[in-house]
Structure formats: C-alpha cells, structure tokens
Design an enzyme around this catalytic site. Structure first.
Site, mmCIF file in Angstrom:
data_model
loop_
_atom_site.group_PDB
_atom_site.id
_atom_site.type_symbol
_atom_site.label_atom_id
_atom_site.label_comp_id
_atom_site.label_asym_id
_atom_site.label_seq_id
_atom_site.Cartn_x
_atom_site.Cartn_y
_atom_site.Cartn_z
ATOM 1 N N ILE A 14 0.835 -1.210 0.000
ATOM 2 C CA ILE A 14 0.000 0.000 0.000
ATOM 3 C C ILE A 14 0.875 1.267 0.000
ATOM 4 O O ILE A 14 0.572 2.247 -0.680
ATOM 5 C CB ILE A 14 -0.949 -0.024 1.231
ATOM 6 C CG1 ILE A 14 -1.960 -1.171 1.090
ATOM 7 C CG2 ILE A 14 -1.648 1.321 1.395
ATOM 8 C CD1 ILE A 14 -2.741 -1.493 2.370
ATOM 9 N N ARG A 34 12.495 -0.450 6.201
ATOM 10 C CA ARG A 34 13.532 -1.028 7.045
ATOM 11 C C ARG A 34 14.584 -1.781 6.222
ATOM 12 O O ARG A 34 15.754 -1.776 6.549
ATOM 13 C CB ARG A 34 12.813 -1.985 7.993
ATOM 14 C CG ARG A 34 13.548 -2.487 9.144
ATOM 15 C CD ARG A 34 12.625 -3.241 10.070
ATOM 16 N NE ARG A 34 11.554 -3.971 9.395
ATOM 17 C CZ ARG A 34 10.711 -4.776 9.982
ATOM 18 N NH1 ARG A 34 10.795 -4.953 11.282
ATOM 19 N NH2 ARG A 34 9.762 -5.399 9.307
ATOM 20 N N ALA A 80 3.797 2.365 7.520
ATOM 21 C CA ALA A 80 4.620 1.213 7.925
ATOM 22 C C ALA A 80 4.052 0.572 9.184
ATOM 23 O O ALA A 80 3.656 1.266 10.118
ATOM 24 C CB ALA A 80 6.054 1.663 8.189
ATOM 25 N N SER A 130 -6.615 -0.524 10.417
ATOM 26 C CA SER A 130 -7.009 -1.835 9.879
ATOM 27 C C SER A 130 -8.449 -2.138 10.254
ATOM 28 O O SER A 130 -8.948 -1.701 11.299
ATOM 29 C CB SER A 130 -6.104 -2.924 10.465
ATOM 30 O OG SER A 130 -6.647 -4.190 10.197
ATOM 31 N N TYR A 143 -1.857 -6.987 17.396
ATOM 32 C CA TYR A 143 -1.907 -6.126 16.202
ATOM 33 C C TYR A 143 -3.113 -5.189 16.284
ATOM 34 O O TYR A 143 -2.996 -3.978 16.055
ATOM 35 C CB TYR A 143 -1.993 -7.027 14.967
ATOM 36 C CG TYR A 143 -2.201 -6.317 13.644
ATOM 37 C CD1 TYR A 143 -1.226 -5.488 13.108
ATOM 38 C CD2 TYR A 143 -3.379 -6.505 12.915
ATOM 39 C CE1 TYR A 143 -1.417 -4.862 11.879
ATOM 40 C CE2 TYR A 143 -3.576 -5.880 11.688
ATOM 41 C CZ TYR A 143 -2.592 -5.060 11.178
ATOM 42 O OH TYR A 143 -2.782 -4.439 9.973
ATOM 43 N N LYS A 147 -3.480 -0.978 16.266
ATOM 44 C CA LYS A 147 -4.249 -0.231 15.261
ATOM 45 C C LYS A 147 -5.396 0.541 15.930
ATOM 46 O O LYS A 147 -5.769 1.632 15.461
ATOM 47 C CB LYS A 147 -4.765 -1.183 14.175
ATOM 48 C CG LYS A 147 -3.650 -1.770 13.314
ATOM 49 C CD LYS A 147 -2.833 -0.678 12.610
ATOM 50 C CE LYS A 147 -1.899 -1.206 11.536
ATOM 51 N NZ LYS A 147 -1.151 -0.161 10.840
ATOM 52 N N THR A 178 -1.266 -7.805 -0.673
ATOM 53 C CA THR A 178 0.094 -7.256 -0.596
ATOM 54 C C THR A 178 1.000 -8.335 0.026
ATOM 55 O O THR A 178 0.490 -9.350 0.532
ATOM 56 C CB THR A 178 0.162 -6.009 0.325
ATOM 57 O OG1 THR A 178 0.003 -6.441 1.678
ATOM 58 C CG2 THR A 178 -0.884 -4.964 -0.024
HETATM 59 N N1 LIG Z 1 -2.664 -5.798 3.398
HETATM 60 C C1 LIG Z 1 -3.674 -5.868 4.242
HETATM 61 O O1 LIG Z 1 -4.500 -6.797 4.173
HETATM 62 C C2 LIG Z 1 -3.845 -4.800 5.289
HETATM 63 C C3 LIG Z 1 -5.067 -4.769 5.978
HETATM 64 C C4 LIG Z 1 -5.262 -3.806 6.947
HETATM 65 C C5 LIG Z 1 -4.265 -2.887 7.228
HETATM 66 N N2 LIG Z 1 -3.077 -2.970 6.550
HETATM 67 C C6 LIG Z 1 -2.057 -1.985 6.905
HETATM 68 O O2 LIG Z 1 -1.567 -1.384 5.725
HETATM 69 C C7 LIG Z 1 -0.231 -0.929 5.948
HETATM 70 C C8 LIG Z 1 0.650 -1.387 4.808
HETATM 71 O O3 LIG Z 1 0.668 -2.802 4.772
HETATM 72 P P1 LIG Z 1 0.839 -3.627 3.419
HETATM 73 O O4 LIG Z 1 -0.311 -4.524 3.319
HETATM 74 O O5 LIG Z 1 1.163 -2.726 2.308
HETATM 75 O O6 LIG Z 1 2.070 -4.550 3.829
HETATM 76 P P2 LIG Z 1 3.571 -4.698 3.278
HETATM 77 O O7 LIG Z 1 3.555 -4.788 1.799
HETATM 78 O O8 LIG Z 1 4.143 -5.800 4.065
HETATM 79 O O9 LIG Z 1 4.225 -3.320 3.689
HETATM 80 C C9 LIG Z 1 4.554 -3.027 5.008
HETATM 81 C C10 LIG Z 1 5.573 -1.925 4.968
HETATM 82 O O10 LIG Z 1 5.899 -1.554 6.297
HETATM 83 C C11 LIG Z 1 7.304 -1.484 6.389
HETATM 84 N N3 LIG Z 1 7.752 -1.749 7.741
HETATM 85 C C12 LIG Z 1 7.441 -2.781 8.549
HETATM 86 N N4 LIG Z 1 8.100 -2.671 9.708
HETATM 87 C C13 LIG Z 1 8.853 -1.551 9.610
HETATM 88 C C14 LIG Z 1 9.759 -0.905 10.478
HETATM 89 N N5 LIG Z 1 10.058 -1.399 11.687
HETATM 90 N N6 LIG Z 1 10.336 0.234 10.054
HETATM 91 C C15 LIG Z 1 10.079 0.742 8.827
HETATM 92 N N7 LIG Z 1 9.244 0.173 7.957
HETATM 93 C C16 LIG Z 1 8.637 -0.965 8.357
HETATM 94 C C17 LIG Z 1 7.829 -2.538 5.439
HETATM 95 O O11 LIG Z 1 9.158 -2.226 5.116
HETATM 96 P P3 LIG Z 1 10.297 -3.388 5.115
HETATM 97 O O12 LIG Z 1 9.854 -4.334 4.046
HETATM 98 O O13 LIG Z 1 11.533 -2.647 4.781
HETATM 99 O O14 LIG Z 1 10.276 -3.983 6.505
HETATM 100 C C18 LIG Z 1 6.875 -2.363 4.284
HETATM 101 O O15 LIG Z 1 7.299 -1.330 3.445
HETATM 102 C C19 LIG Z 1 0.166 -1.441 7.315
HETATM 103 O O16 LIG Z 1 -0.028 -0.412 8.269
HETATM 104 C C20 LIG Z 1 -0.820 -2.570 7.575
HETATM 105 O O17 LIG Z 1 -1.031 -2.805 8.947
HETATM 106 C C21 LIG Z 1 -2.851 -3.897 5.588
#
Ligand SMILES: NC(=O)c1ccc[n+]([C@@H]2O[C@H](COP(=O)([O-])OP(=O)(O)OC[C@H]3O[C@@H](n4cnc5c(N)ncnc54)[C@H](OP(=O)(O)O)[C@@H]3O)[C@@H](O)[C@H]2O)c1
Length: 240
Positions: A14, A34, A80, A130, A143, A147, A178
C-alpha cells in the site's frame, strides 16, 4: 511550488502504491522502510528519495525527522507497520514492545517531530489502521491493539492540531493483496485456503488491491475539509 510528501513503508504494498500515486501527482516524495535493498529498489523504480529507517528505532526515527528540519512538508502517510498473528498466550513481552514501538510509538514520534514542517503548509496526515479494529479476529489481539491506538490518537490529534490547520485522518483497509500476508506467521501452504476463506466473508468477495487503497489515502490527504475521520475501505466488511 512542488508539494512534499513522506510515506513510511513506501517500499512495499500500500505504501509503494501511495508513493507512486503521489509522484504521479507531482509531489516530491520520500519513502522509508527497514529493508535497505527493497528501499533502494523501490526508490529507484519510483524516482523518489529512499531512506532506511526502522520505525521501531527511536534514534533512526529522529534521523528521518532531521531530514525535514526547517523545511515544509505537505503530507505524511504513516503506513509502515508489522502484523503477526498469534494467540495471546504466545505473545512475549518482546512482541509487545516490538508491536507498540513500530506501530504506535514510531508514528507518534514522527508526527511530533514533523509537526513544525507540517504547520508550515497547513499539511495533512493519514495514518493507516485496519479493519481488525472494528471487526474482531482471533489471534490478532496485539496487532488490533496497536491499530486501535492509531485510530484513537488520530482523533485526539485532529482536535489538537486543528488550530494550526494540520489535518489528521485514518484509512482503515480490510484484506488487501500485498506481501503482508506472507509476514503473518501463516504456513505458506495454507495461504491460498486462508485467502479463499477470507474472500468468502467479504461482501465484494475479493481482496482489495494496493492501488485501490492508495487512491483513497491520496483522496483523504487532499480532502481539505476532512479531519478526525476514519475511512473504512474493506469491501463491505464493516457493514456486516
Ligand atoms: N494488506 C492488508 O490486508 C492490510 C489490511 C489492513 C491494514 N493494513 C495496513 O496497511 C499498511 C501497509 O501494509 P501492506 O499490506 O502494504 O504490507 P507490506 O507490503 O508488508 O508493507 C509493510 C511496509 O511496512 C514497512 N515496515 C514494517 N516494519 C517496519 C519498520 N520497523 N520500520 C520501517 N518500515 C517498516 C515494510 O518495510 P520493510 O519491508 O523494509 O520492513 C513495508 O514497506 C500497514 O499499516 C498494515 O497494517 C494492511
């Protein structure tokens, strides 16, 4: 003047889609993440600035803030986060610290440190939450707690920063396709079955796409009469 944006976790999912859309809208974008290799690759692919920052490391968060000292910042996307599902009985004190440092303290420290830059532009913050906040999910208590904190601090900050014209809002996605699904601690062989079960519980019967969430984040950032709002983008789950 060109607007300036910072997207945390902009190297994947995202965050990457949001950084891409902001770049297409001619923002000067900085992403952080990270993983140094993924940050460098995403920054070069997007044509944006990439900064390696562990949001769970207070010193590194301060170093990120320092890049914006005395400079204007128009939008901040606190995207993140870590997500790992486990029964509460298995959550250690290290897990509690890791989750709250990355998902709650990091974003709060970033907002605190960047507020002077956001005040210069009467800027806008979107924090990513979330669907688990409004719809309980077994094994997701830690988690979900982080959130829930994001949603509640966002409402308070929206009121606190309103006099300075800085808006604070939340986008709360449901299931989105993702890389995060591979980080939840699930057995890889089980993921197709888990996804298929989840899809059957979503009124729109599918996962969202990262660019569908990014479009809402950018619309919220630019929605100049919106503050303290939580926009649920979950294929209808919240209506069930
Ligand atoms: N996908 C879903 O179903 C979903 C649903 C509800 C909410 N969300 C929320 O959407 C957001 C984005 O998630 P996504 O689905 O796009 O997942 P993703 O592709 O896994 O992306 C997560 C991002 O967070 C970064 N991150 C994690 N820990 C970190 C840290 N300690 N310091 C800096 N960066 C960090 C990761 O970077 P690195 O790879 O470098 O660690 C990555 O760029 C999150 O807040 C997640 O909780 C996602």
């Amino acid at each position: 003047m060109q607007k300036v944006a910072l997207v945390t976790g902009g190297n994947s999912g995202i965050g990457f889609a949001t950084a891409k859309l902001l770049k297409e809208k001619n923002y000067a974008v900085t992403i952080c993440g990270r993983d140094a290799a993924r940050v460098a690759q995403a920054a070069s692919e997007l044509g944006v600035v990439g900064v390696v920052t562990d949001m769970g490391n207070a010193e590194q968060v301060q170093q990120l803030i320092a890049q914006f000292t005395d400079k204007p910042l128009d939008v901040l996307v606190n995207n993140a986060a870590i997500a790992r599902f486990m029964p509460l009985g298995f959550c250690t004190s290290e897990d509690f610290d890791e989750f709250f440092n990355i998902n709650v303290r990091g974003p709060l420290d970033l907002i605190k440190g960047l507020l002077p830059s956001l005040e210069k532009t009467r800027g806008s913050i979107t924090n990513v939450s979330s669907a688990v906040v409004s719809n309980g999910l077994a094994n997701a208590a830690l988690y979900a707690a982080t959130k829930g904190a994001v949603e509640s601090f966002s409402k308070s900050l929206a009121i606190e920063f309103a006099p300075q014209g800085v808006r604070v809002n939340v986008v709360a996605p449901g299931a989105v396709d993702t890389p995060i699904i591979h980080k939840l601690g699930l057995d890889e062989a089980m993921i197709p079955a888990v996804k298929s079960h989840m899809e059957s519980t979503i009124p729109l019967r599918r996962f969202g796409k990262a660019d569908e969430i990014a479009a809402v984040i950018v619309a919220q950032l630019e929605s100049t009469y919106t503050t303290g709002a939580i926009w649920r983008v979950d294929g209808g789950v919240d209506a069930c």
